[in-house]
Design an enzyme around this catalytic site. Structure first.
Site, short mmCIF file in Angstrom:
data_model
loop_
_atom_site.label_atom_id
_atom_site.label_comp_id
_atom_site.label_asym_id
_atom_site.label_seq_id
_atom_site.Cartn_x
_atom_site.Cartn_y
_atom_site.Cartn_z
N SER A 170 0.85 -1.19 0.00
CA SER A 170 0.00 0.00 0.00
C SER A 170 0.88 1.24 0.00
O SER A 170 1.97 1.23 0.60
CB SER A 170 -0.87 0.01 1.26
OG SER A 170 -1.45 1.30 1.43
N TYR B 202 -1.95 -1.00 10.17
CA TYR B 202 -2.02 -1.51 8.79
C TYR B 202 -0.71 -1.22 8.05
O TYR B 202 -0.15 -2.09 7.38
CB TYR B 202 -3.21 -0.84 8.09
CG TYR B 202 -3.35 -1.15 6.62
CD1 TYR B 202 -3.73 -2.41 6.19
CD2 TYR B 202 -3.12 -0.15 5.67
CE1 TYR B 202 -3.86 -2.68 4.83
CE2 TYR B 202 -3.26 -0.41 4.32
CZ TYR B 202 -3.63 -1.68 3.90
OH TYR B 202 -3.76 -1.94 2.57
#
Ligand code: NAP
Length: 253
Positions: free
Chosen positions: A147, A160
């Site tokens: 990401s 995350y």
């Protein structure tokens, strides 16, 4: 011309979202695709049916990643079905896409949630790679879906982002480890990508995510899948250990 004819691929978390688009794209290029899912058996079945209806080849593989036996369950089914379809357990392309997303401000993070995020997003991919190594031939491909959040600050995403930072270490170290065999290992890092979840239907949320990209829009999963298909192809044979920014310019700030 399809460029992955006679190749086999495993895409984890391919029952929906980005993984689904990757599975469909690799199948369009001629690969036999293992469509992995955790709980979405019906959705994965629809992905397989859609690929077959378009003239491609695919089968579904179920396994919950996170629990200790998840990787074994995945590979028992994968190897049996590869053998059935091709007469061998050769796996040319591995895409570690399955992942959990979620937010919690630093003061709200619990140990239990942190452990689950790490188990699914970082530990499972490492052991998937470990288990896949005996199946991946020379010139194979490993692609890890990370990401853009490993490159900019978003305090509620710290857990995350930590899991994705750990995932990216697999790319760095395994690319060196597998270079001799000409197996490439790369990271693809999307920004906000419309995975079909309800969040993307909320106008204010969609607008906020859109303005992060230099293009002023969220990505469609196909935009990420196109990059993965390139990295899986022979044309990308000299790219390894890379962080491929597919955030639509989000990282430009
Ligand atoms: P998604 O729509 O939430 O789909 C996640 C997929 O992963 C599903 O197929 C799900 O399977 C599977 N999965 C999740 N946890 C699992 C587990 N414990 N065991 C087995 N399967 C599991 O996700 P997405 O938005 O397409 O994202 C795909 C990847 O891109 C993720 O790694 C995510 O972190 C990354 N990413 C997404 C975005 C974004 O904006 N969408 C941005 C950057 C990075 P079942 O539903 O069958 O259980």
């Amino acid at each position: 011309m399809p460029n992955l004819t006679d190749k086999t691929a495993l895409v984890t978390g391919a029952s929906r979202g980005i993984g689904r688009a990757i599975a469909e794209r690799l199948a369009r290029e001629g690969a036999l695709v293992a469509v992995h899912y955790g709980t979405g058996g019906e959705a994965a079945g629809q992905v397989v049916d859609g690929i077959r209806a378009a003239g491609g080849r695919a089968f579904a593989v179920q396994a919950e990643l996170g629990p200790a036996d998840g990787v074994d369950t995945l590979f028992e089914s994968l190897e049996a079905q590869l053998e059935e379809h091709t007469g061998s357990t050769r796996l040319d392309i591995l895409v570690n896409n399955a992942g959990l997303m979620g937010t919690a401000l630093p003061g709200e993070i619990t140990g239990e949630w942190f452990d689950r995020m790490m188990a699914v997003n970082a530990k499972a991919p490492l052991f998937v790679v470990q288990r896949a190594l005996s199946l991946i031939p020379d010139h194979g491909r490993i692609i890890n879906i990370s990401s853009g959040l490993t490159r900019f600050a978003a305090p509620e995403q710290v857990t995350y982002a930590m899991t994705k930072g750990a995932l990216e270490q697999i790319t760095l170290h395994l690319a060196r480890h597998l270079g001799e065999r000409r197996i490439t290992v790369n990271t693809v890092a999307p920004g906000s990508t419309d995975n079909g979840s309800a969040l993307f239907q909320i106008p204010a949320a969609r607008a906020a995510m859109s303005q992060l990209s230099a293009f002023g829009e969220v990505a469609e999963p196909a935009a990420i899948a196109d990059v993965v298909a390139f990295l899986a192809s022979a044309d990308a044979r000299w790219i390894t250990g890379s962080f491929v920014d597919t955030s639509g310019g989000t990282l430009l700030g």
